[in-house]
Design a protein around this motif. Structure first.
Motif, mmCIF file in Angstrom:
data_model
loop_
_atom_site.group_PDB
_atom_site.id
_atom_site.type_symbol
_atom_site.label_atom_id
_atom_site.label_comp_id
_atom_site.label_asym_id
_atom_site.label_seq_id
_atom_site.Cartn_x
_atom_site.Cartn_y
_atom_site.Cartn_z
ATOM 1 N N GLN A 207 0.857 -1.164 -0.169
ATOM 2 C CA GLN A 207 0.106 -0.038 0.070
ATOM 3 C C GLN A 207 0.466 1.508 -0.021
ATOM 4 O O GLN A 207 0.686 2.450 -1.412
ATOM 5 C CB GLN A 207 -1.100 -0.251 1.364
ATOM 6 N N ARG A 208 1.775 1.600 0.772
ATOM 7 C CA ARG A 208 2.738 2.694 0.965
ATOM 8 C C ARG A 208 3.569 2.473 -0.265
ATOM 9 O O ARG A 208 3.672 3.683 -0.755
ATOM 10 C CB ARG A 208 4.127 1.849 2.096
ATOM 11 N N ARG A 209 4.018 1.506 -1.546
ATOM 12 C CA ARG A 209 4.508 2.047 -2.671
ATOM 13 C C ARG A 209 3.612 2.122 -3.763
ATOM 14 O O ARG A 209 4.077 2.986 -4.737
ATOM 15 C CB ARG A 209 4.988 0.449 -2.749
ATOM 16 N N ILE A 210 2.772 1.945 -3.180
ATOM 17 C CA ILE A 210 1.504 2.358 -4.128
ATOM 18 C C ILE A 210 1.155 3.469 -4.310
ATOM 19 O O ILE A 210 1.095 4.624 -4.950
ATOM 20 C CB ILE A 210 0.249 1.417 -4.281
ATOM 21 N N GLU A 211 1.399 3.941 -2.766
ATOM 22 C CA GLU A 211 1.050 5.797 -2.852
ATOM 23 C C GLU A 211 1.423 6.949 -3.027
ATOM 24 O O GLU A 211 1.402 7.787 -3.638
ATOM 25 C CB GLU A 211 0.744 5.944 -0.778
ATOM 26 N N ARG A 212 2.980 6.501 -2.993
ATOM 27 C CA ARG A 212 4.300 7.359 -3.346
ATOM 28 C C ARG A 212 4.343 7.270 -4.406
ATOM 29 O O ARG A 212 4.983 8.169 -5.401
ATOM 30 C CB ARG A 212 5.955 6.118 -2.955
ATOM 31 N N ARG A 213 4.405 5.670 -5.265
ATOM 32 C CA ARG A 213 4.343 6.171 -7.214
ATOM 33 C C ARG A 213 2.843 7.566 -7.140
ATOM 34 O O ARG A 213 2.805 7.586 -8.221
ATOM 35 C CB ARG A 213 3.508 4.887 -7.847
ATOM 36 N N ILE A 214 1.725 7.415 -6.891
ATOM 37 C CA ILE A 214 0.505 7.420 -6.816
ATOM 38 C C ILE A 214 0.904 9.496 -6.435
ATOM 39 O O ILE A 214 0.743 10.310 -8.083
ATOM 40 C CB ILE A 214 -0.726 7.031 -6.285
ATOM 41 N N ALA A 215 1.842 9.435 -5.417
ATOM 42 C CA ALA A 215 2.456 10.971 -5.245
ATOM 43 C C ALA A 215 3.392 11.608 -6.294
ATOM 44 O O ALA A 215 3.471 12.580 -6.860
ATOM 45 C CB ALA A 215 2.642 11.105 -3.890
ATOM 46 N N ALA A 216 4.087 10.063 -6.449
ATOM 47 C CA ALA A 216 4.666 10.540 -7.812
ATOM 48 C C ALA A 216 4.178 11.363 -8.519
ATOM 49 O O ALA A 216 5.207 11.455 -10.610
ATOM 50 C CB ALA A 216 6.034 9.869 -7.729
ATOM 51 N N SER A 217 3.515 10.978 -8.941
ATOM 52 C CA SER A 217 2.581 11.026 -10.327
ATOM 53 C C SER A 217 1.885 12.030 -10.762
ATOM 54 O O SER A 217 1.252 12.100 -11.977
ATOM 55 C CB SER A 217 1.670 9.194 -10.835
ATOM 56 N N ARG A 218 1.495 12.389 -9.585
ATOM 57 C CA ARG A 218 1.402 13.425 -9.831
ATOM 58 C C ARG A 218 1.560 14.967 -10.105
ATOM 59 O O ARG A 218 3.813 15.425 -9.899
ATOM 60 C CB ARG A 218 0.300 13.904 -8.261
#
Length: 218
Positions: A207-218
């Motif tokens: 979950q944390r990895r997915i959240e970091r990837r989403i944050a980086a894509s914004r």
């Protein structure tokens, strides 16, 4: 009397097999709850009233009744109308639908929070209402609710123990089978708790990895 953890040695294979079934149930029910949550949210917000209101009743029933009762209805009840589901399938469907309803509520709120100007802008460049919803609104809404949906998935992992009552040999039932042979409940329930916690840690890391990837894509 007293604790004797040496009894675990002959049953690690059984416990690990139960853990794999628990992971399989959690993953499949999680995917179903995610896809179902998106579909349910779209139905609740955009479907015609003749479809929307029966769905609202379905949603209220799933939110207002215990998950255990829902599993009983799916596994023991549907067979009376000719639908005989394997216990594993019934467990996945029961868990998936239960959490899809809760995910739907999260996604509906996120869809309504997307700036309406973005939908209007999408329509001005030639996208239909459905295309704007599919390509502009829903992706933003889904990204916004990844953290709470991740929390629901962790809750789903814990509730997966309930499928033991319909005969799915997941981790809790595997521990109970070992206890029935050794009469050592504390050791095996503690071992099961440790295995659940390890799986839980893995899910939190994903979950944390997915959240970091989403944050980086914004």
């Amino acid at each position: 009397m007293g604790l004797d953890f040496s009894v675990l040695g002959g049953f690690w294979g059984l416990l690990l097999q139960g853990t794999l079934w628990t992971v399989a149930i959690t993953v499949l029910a999680g995917v179903l709850s995610y896809i179902g949550g998106v579909l349910f949210a779209v139905v609740a917000l955009y479907a015609p009233a003749v479809i929307r209101w029966p769905f609202r009743l379905f949603e209220a029933l799933f939110m207002g009744t215990p998950l255990l009762l829902q599993l009983f209805l799916i596994y023991f009840g549907l067979i009376q109308i000719g639908i005989d589901l394997p216990a594993f399938v019934a467990g996945v469907i029961g868990l998936g639908l239960h959490f899809a309803v809760y995910n739907s509520e999260l996604i509906q709120a996120a869809i309504l929070a997307v700036d309406k100007g973005q939908t209007e802008a999408a329509r001005t460049i030639g996208l239909s209402r459905w295309q704007a919803l599919r390509h502009v609104v829903i992706p933003q809404a889904v990204r916004a609710v990844i953290p709470p949906i991740g929390n629901n998935m962790i809750a789903l992992l814990k509730d997966s123990a309930l499928v033991s009552v319909i005969g799915v040999a997941e981790l809790t039932l595997s521990a109970q089978q070992a206890i029935s042979r050794t009469f050592r409940p504390f050791e095996f329930y503690l071992a099961a708790a440790v295995l659940y916690y390890i799986v839980n840690l893995g899910m939190e890391a994903v979950q944390r990895r997915i959240e970091r990837r989403i944050a980086a894509s914004r």
